[in-house]
Scaffold this motif. Sequence first.
Motif, PDB file in Angstrom:
ATOM      1  N   SER A 275      39.003  -6.359  28.228  1.00  0.00           N
ATOM      2  CA  SER A 275      39.121  -6.305  26.770  1.00  0.00           C
ATOM      3  C   SER A 275      37.862  -5.721  26.130  1.00  0.00           C
ATOM      4  N   ASN A 276      36.777  -5.686  26.909  1.00  0.00           N
ATOM      5  CA  ASN A 276      35.560  -5.031  26.447  1.00  0.00           C
ATOM      6  C   ASN A 276      35.777  -3.520  26.451  1.00  0.00           C
ATOM      7  N   ARG A 277      35.576  -2.888  25.307  1.00  0.00           N
ATOM      8  CA  ARG A 277      35.891  -1.463  25.151  1.00  0.00           C
ATOM      9  C   ARG A 277      35.124  -0.594  26.145  1.00  0.00           C
ATOM     10  N   PHE A 278      33.841  -0.896  26.361  1.00  0.00           N
ATOM     11  CA  PHE A 278      33.036  -0.090  27.270  1.00  0.00           C
ATOM     12  C   PHE A 278      33.539  -0.207  28.702  1.00  0.00           C
ATOM     13  N   VAL A 279      33.874  -1.446  29.123  1.00  0.00           N
ATOM     14  CA  VAL A 279      34.391  -1.660  30.472  1.00  0.00           C
ATOM     15  C   VAL A 279      35.712  -0.907  30.651  1.00  0.00           C
ATOM     16  N   TRP A 280      36.565  -0.990  29.626  1.00  0.00           N
ATOM     17  CA  TRP A 280      37.856  -0.306  29.739  1.00  0.00           C
ATOM     18  C   TRP A 280      37.680   1.215  29.811  1.00  0.00           C
ATOM     19  N   THR A 281      36.743   1.749  29.055  1.00  0.00           N
ATOM     20  CA  THR A 281      36.485   3.190  29.082  1.00  0.00           C
ATOM     21  C   THR A 281      36.052   3.637  30.470  1.00  0.00           C
ATOM     22  N   LEU A 282      35.179   2.845  31.103  1.00  0.00           N
ATOM     23  CA  LEU A 282      34.744   3.170  32.462  1.00  0.00           C
ATOM     24  C   LEU A 282      35.919   3.091  33.443  1.00  0.00           C
ATOM     25  N   PHE A 283      36.746   2.060  33.291  1.00  0.00           N
ATOM     26  CA  PHE A 283      37.913   1.899  34.159  1.00  0.00           C
ATOM     27  C   PHE A 283      38.871   3.072  33.973  1.00  0.00           C
ATOM     28  N   ASN A 284      39.039   3.489  32.736  1.00  0.00           N
ATOM     29  CA  ASN A 284      39.907   4.628  32.441  1.00  0.00           C
ATOM     30  C   ASN A 284      39.380   5.907  33.076  1.00  0.00           C
ATOM     31  N   LEU A 285      38.080   6.123  32.964  1.00  0.00           N
ATOM     32  CA  LEU A 285      37.477   7.347  33.498  1.00  0.00           C
ATOM     33  C   LEU A 285      37.513   7.380  35.023  1.00  0.00           C
ATOM     34  N   PHE A 286      37.044   6.311  35.654  1.00  0.00           N
ATOM     35  CA  PHE A 286      36.854   6.345  37.105  1.00  0.00           C
ATOM     36  C   PHE A 286      38.106   6.016  37.911  1.00  0.00           C
ATOM     37  N   PHE A 287      38.972   5.143  37.380  1.00  0.00           N
ATOM     38  CA  PHE A 287      40.160   4.800  38.147  1.00  0.00           C
ATOM     39  C   PHE A 287      41.414   5.497  37.618  1.00  0.00           C
ATOM     40  N   ILE A 288      41.780   5.228  36.363  1.00  0.00           N
ATOM     41  CA  ILE A 288      43.037   5.782  35.847  1.00  0.00           C
ATOM     42  C   ILE A 288      43.027   7.304  35.905  1.00  0.00           C
ATOM     43  N   CYS A 289      41.963   7.916  35.390  1.00  0.00           N
ATOM     44  CA  CYS A 289      41.905   9.379  35.339  1.00  0.00           C
ATOM     45  C   CYS A 289      41.302   9.993  36.603  1.00  0.00           C
ATOM     46  N   GLY A 290      40.137   9.521  36.992  1.00  0.00           N
ATOM     47  CA  GLY A 290      39.437  10.125  38.117  1.00  0.00           C
ATOM     48  C   GLY A 290      40.088   9.854  39.456  1.00  0.00           C
ATOM     49  N   TYR A 291      40.183   8.585  39.826  1.00  0.00           N
ATOM     50  CA  TYR A 291      40.701   8.223  41.146  1.00  0.00           C
ATOM     51  C   TYR A 291      42.124   8.725  41.349  1.00  0.00           C
TER      52      TYR A 291
END
Length: 317
Positions: free
Chosen positions: A141-157
């Motif tokens: 729910s932390n915006r910064f954590v979610w942004t990192l998750f989005n970048l590295f897992f959802i989009c990147g990985y």
Amino acid sequence: MNLYILKNMLATILLLIFTVIVVPVTSFFFGTPLNDLQTDILYSSLYIVAGVIAYCFIVGELTNNNSQVDKLWSLVPIAYVWYMTYLGGMHERMVLMSVLVTIWGARLTFNFARKGAYSWKFWTGEEDYRWEILRKRPGFSNRFVWTLFNLFFICGYQNILLLRFTLRVLPSLGTDASPIQPIDYLLAAVFIFFVVTEFIADQQQHIFQTEKHRRINNNLPLEEYGQGFISTGLWAYSRHPNYASEQAIWIVFYLFSVVATGEWINWSIAGCLLLIILFKGSSDFSEAISAQKYPKYAQYQKKVPRFIPFRGKVTLD
């Protein structure tokens, strides 16, 4: 730290570590390394993937719809295989494999489109319900954590994974690769069989959910739809027959590289293994949600195998 957050973070880290390790290991210690042509095609493909990752991340962040990768999941592999096939001089086996990926992609695109995933506003459409649930969980729910998750897992990985399981067309360009053989056409038939099986599973799911919601919206008796989830047809033998078929499709796709190289383990196996791991994690998350929503789901889990049917057809009481 919340145990749930810790488990998810560790799972993501392990997946990324596995990704980093498995490719060089399989490349240098198993099978024949890439030749110059294969390497050039791989590097040029990486530039395309980088652009796709940037697109998915930027659009997802601007619209708060993190299913941009989902919209491209059935489309970019088609582009990748034909791009590599073109650069590879339209090798016969590569053309056959590209046709198969196109068939796979067309079916999956159809299934995704009828769920409302696409619209003329390309950045909108249905978002995977799991992302909304995950965004509300502690930590995410932390915006910064979610942004990192989005970048590295959802989009990147996930985008790198899409490239990796299409890279299996490249072994056909190996220095000692065999020409196309009758077994390639046998593998093509098996590939199509699993595409058809996946279509049947998705169609059964679609019919069930459509009828369930029709009855709910019209205040009609739910009857067998009252349990909330499908457990008939192929779903009486496997809790995820569509996922099982999808994994089988890409295992068969890997076998084309085995025929080409004569090596049971070659550098292109990484994408196949990582896809299986991804489906394990994805189904874990989906089933946790289903078990919370539907009281009978735990009983279903006990009676029906997750992926591979090893018992006869079962029914719920």
